[in-house]
Design a protein around this motif. Sequence first.
Motif, PDB file in Angstrom:
ATOM      1  N   ASP A 192      73.615 103.588 -80.153  1.00 43.83           N
ATOM      2  CA  ASP A 192      74.687 103.628 -81.152  1.00 43.83           C
ATOM      3  C   ASP A 192      75.851 104.507 -80.727  1.00 43.83           C
ATOM      4  N   GLU A 193      75.563 105.505 -79.911  1.00 44.67           N
ATOM      5  CA  GLU A 193      76.600 106.467 -79.545  1.00 44.67           C
ATOM      6  C   GLU A 193      77.626 105.899 -78.570  1.00 44.67           C
ATOM      7  N   VAL A 194      77.216 105.010 -77.682  1.00 41.18           N
ATOM      8  CA  VAL A 194      78.153 104.431 -76.702  1.00 41.18           C
ATOM      9  C   VAL A 194      78.974 103.344 -77.385  1.00 41.18           C
ATOM     10  N   VAL A 195      80.297 103.538 -77.397  1.00 36.06           N
ATOM     11  CA  VAL A 195      81.181 102.595 -78.094  1.00 36.06           C
ATOM     12  C   VAL A 195      82.101 101.828 -77.148  1.00 36.06           C
ATOM     13  N   GLY A 196      82.213 102.285 -75.888  1.00 38.00           N
ATOM     14  CA  GLY A 196      83.107 101.607 -74.954  1.00 38.00           C
ATOM     15  C   GLY A 196      82.621 101.698 -73.531  1.00 38.00           C
ATOM     16  N   ILE A 197      82.777 100.604 -72.776  1.00 36.02           N
ATOM     17  CA  ILE A 197      82.360 100.536 -71.372  1.00 36.02           C
ATOM     18  C   ILE A 197      83.398  99.732 -70.586  1.00 36.02           C
ATOM     19  N   THR A 198      83.282  99.731 -69.254  1.00 33.35           N
ATOM     20  CA  THR A 198      84.206  98.943 -68.434  1.00 33.35           C
ATOM     21  C   THR A 198      83.686  97.517 -68.237  1.00 33.35           C
ATOM     22  N   LYS A 199      84.545  96.668 -67.712  1.00 36.16           N
ATOM     23  CA  LYS A 199      84.140  95.285 -67.455  1.00 36.16           C
ATOM     24  C   LYS A 199      83.164  95.178 -66.287  1.00 36.16           C
ATOM     25  N   PHE A 200      82.987  96.287 -65.556  1.00 37.73           N
ATOM     26  CA  PHE A 200      82.021  96.303 -64.450  1.00 37.73           C
ATOM     27  C   PHE A 200      80.684  96.906 -64.869  1.00 37.73           C
ATOM     28  N   CYS A 201      80.575  97.353 -66.105  1.00 32.79           N
ATOM     29  CA  CYS A 201      79.318  97.919 -66.610  1.00 32.79           C
ATOM     30  C   CYS A 201      78.407  96.771 -67.044  1.00 32.79           C
ATOM     31  N   ILE A 202      77.798  96.119 -66.068  1.00 37.73           N
ATOM     32  CA  ILE A 202      77.060  94.876 -66.323  1.00 37.73           C
ATOM     33  C   ILE A 202      75.615  95.112 -66.733  1.00 37.73           C
ATOM     34  N   ASN A 203      75.138  96.349 -66.616  1.00 37.20           N
ATOM     35  CA  ASN A 203      73.767  96.659 -67.012  1.00 37.20           C
ATOM     36  C   ASN A 203      73.761  97.786 -68.025  1.00 37.20           C
ATOM     37  N   PRO A 204      73.040  97.621 -69.151  1.00 34.56           N
ATOM     38  CA  PRO A 204      72.255  96.436 -69.506  1.00 34.56           C
ATOM     39  C   PRO A 204      73.147  95.276 -69.946  1.00 34.56           C
ATOM     40  N   GLU A 205      72.678  94.061 -69.751  1.00 30.86           N
ATOM     41  CA  GLU A 205      73.477  92.885 -70.076  1.00 30.86           C
ATOM     42  C   GLU A 205      73.825  92.845 -71.562  1.00 30.86           C
ATOM     43  N   ARG A 206      72.908  93.323 -72.394  1.00 34.61           N
ATOM     44  CA  ARG A 206      73.160  93.316 -73.845  1.00 34.61           C
ATOM     45  C   ARG A 206      74.376  94.157 -74.196  1.00 34.61           C
ATOM     46  N   TRP A 207      74.512  95.296 -73.548  1.00 40.12           N
ATOM     47  CA  TRP A 207      75.693  96.132 -73.780  1.00 40.12           C
ATOM     48  C   TRP A 207      76.946  95.457 -73.244  1.00 40.12           C
ATOM     49  N   PHE A 208      76.799  94.819 -72.071  1.00 39.13           N
ATOM     50  CA  PHE A 208      77.941  94.140 -71.463  1.00 39.13           C
ATOM     51  C   PHE A 208      78.484  93.078 -72.419  1.00 39.13           C
ATOM     52  N   ARG A 209      77.581  92.425 -73.165  1.00 42.71           N
ATOM     53  CA  ARG A 209      77.990  91.366 -74.091  1.00 42.71           C
ATOM     54  C   ARG A 209      78.501  91.909 -75.417  1.00 42.71           C
ATOM     55  N   SER A 210      78.042  93.088 -75.822  1.00 45.95           N
ATOM     56  CA  SER A 210      78.322  93.546 -77.185  1.00 45.95           C
ATOM     57  C   SER A 210      79.273  94.738 -77.296  1.00 45.95           C
ATOM     58  N   LYS A 211      79.320  95.600 -76.278  1.00 44.22           N
ATOM     59  CA  LYS A 211      80.158  96.800 -76.368  1.00 44.22           C
ATOM     60  C   LYS A 211      81.627  96.480 -76.081  1.00 44.22           C
ATOM     61  N   GLN A 212      82.507  97.259 -76.651  1.00 44.92           N
ATOM     62  CA  GLN A 212      83.948  97.108 -76.404  1.00 44.92           C
ATOM     63  C   GLN A 212      84.260  97.423 -74.947  1.00 44.92           C
ATOM     64  N   ARG A 213      84.911  96.502 -74.247  1.00 39.58           N
ATOM     65  CA  ARG A 213      85.308  96.746 -72.855  1.00 39.58           C
ATOM     66  C   ARG A 213      86.728  97.299 -72.831  1.00 39.58           C
ATOM     67  N   ILE A 214      86.903  98.322 -72.009  1.00 40.78           N
ATOM     68  CA  ILE A 214      88.190  99.036 -72.020  1.00 40.78           C
ATOM     69  C   ILE A 214      88.896  98.936 -70.664  1.00 40.78           C
ATOM     70  N   GLY A 215      88.709  97.785 -69.980  1.00 42.10           N
ATOM     71  CA  GLY A 215      89.348  97.589 -68.687  1.00 42.10           C
ATOM     72  C   GLY A 215      88.389  97.817 -67.540  1.00 42.10           C
ATOM     73  N   GLY A 216      88.940  98.008 -66.333  1.00 39.48           N
ATOM     74  CA  GLY A 216      88.118  98.246 -65.152  1.00 39.48           C
ATOM     75  C   GLY A 216      87.999  99.730 -64.863  1.00 39.48           C
ATOM     76  N   THR A 217      87.204 100.060 -63.858  1.00 42.74           N
ATOM     77  CA  THR A 217      87.010 101.470 -63.518  1.00 42.74           C
ATOM     78  C   THR A 217      88.314 102.128 -63.071  1.00 42.74           C
ATOM     79  N   LYS A 218      89.205 101.341 -62.465  1.00 38.38           N
ATOM     80  CA  LYS A 218      90.485 101.878 -61.990  1.00 38.38           C
ATOM     81  C   LYS A 218      91.675 101.343 -62.788  1.00 38.38           C
ATOM     82  N   THR A 219      91.381 100.582 -63.818  1.00 36.64           N
ATOM     83  CA  THR A 219      92.447 100.021 -64.669  1.00 36.64           C
ATOM     84  C   THR A 219      92.060 100.213 -66.135  1.00 36.64           C
ATOM     85  N   VAL A 220      91.830 101.443 -66.516  1.00 32.48           N
ATOM     86  CA  VAL A 220      91.405 101.750 -67.881  1.00 32.48           C
ATOM     87  C   VAL A 220      92.561 101.517 -68.856  1.00 32.48           C
ATOM     88  N   ASP A 221      92.257 100.825 -69.951  1.00 32.65           N
ATOM     89  CA  ASP A 221      93.250 100.607 -71.007  1.00 32.65           C
ATOM     90  C   ASP A 221      93.217 101.836 -71.921  1.00 32.65           C
TER      91      ASP A 221
END
Length: 265
Positions: free
Chosen positions: A32-61
């Motif tokens: 519950d605490e993690v609210v945002g990840i990058t588009k390269f954070c592919i593991n776990p897949e469930r988080w990759f599908r459900s968490k807010q993506r905030i860009g890439g590791t070098k292109t953070v929005d």
Amino acid sequence: MNVPPVNLSQTQRIVSLVPSQTELLYHLGLEDEVVGITKFCINPERWFRSKQRIGGTKTVDIEKVMLLKPTLIIANKEENVKEQVEALQEIAPVYVSDVNNLEEALEMISTIGTLTNKHEKAKEIKQTIQKNFEQLENADLLQLKQKLSCAYLIWREPYMAAAGDTFIGDMLRRCGFSNILEDTTRYPQVTKDQLAESGCDLLLLSSEPYPFKEKHIQELQQYLPATRIVLVDGEMFSWYGSRLVDAPKYFHQLLEEIRSNQVNC
């Protein structure tokens, strides 16, 4: 490592900018605490599908991160851009890890455990990693007929390799390999001719960041007829979070495959 002051009494809202550290947060139980990840954070897949993506590791929005109202942002010195990290520090405390070897990875795990109120779980993960690497170090497989010289490629066009002063370099040493690029810059460019002239016994082609395939073995083998070329799981060599629990078993299997090939030659 930069360890910011964090208010542990408040409900945490964590943004992670590093794939391997995102996976660690998952294994620490921070669903519950993690609210945002990058588009390269592919593991776990469930988080990759459900968490807010905030860009890439070098292109953070930065705007997306701000809207998430984080209380802690987790970054890395090598994987993230300094100017973006500095901008994020205006939003929330930022922990910036700097991991170049196993010891620093274990320190990072402990620190993140402390920053997220998951000290005991982090300690458990850390102890398992230490035990598994000790078993690898004591394995008979580590005693190959001879210490194999190797190169580890991470990119193509141009070819780029991992040198000694990198986390990958430390993993190569723990496998008992002698990195022909040990004393060069961190990620040097290297040509096919240079690899051929080195006479290296082993060439490892990583699955990331460049996704080497079987066709690339064939492409390189004509230049390196006497070199064993192997595709390897880049996450096992470069992810310095909880993935390290499984890395020694993978390295053991890789060494077993290589030794078997030596015996049959």
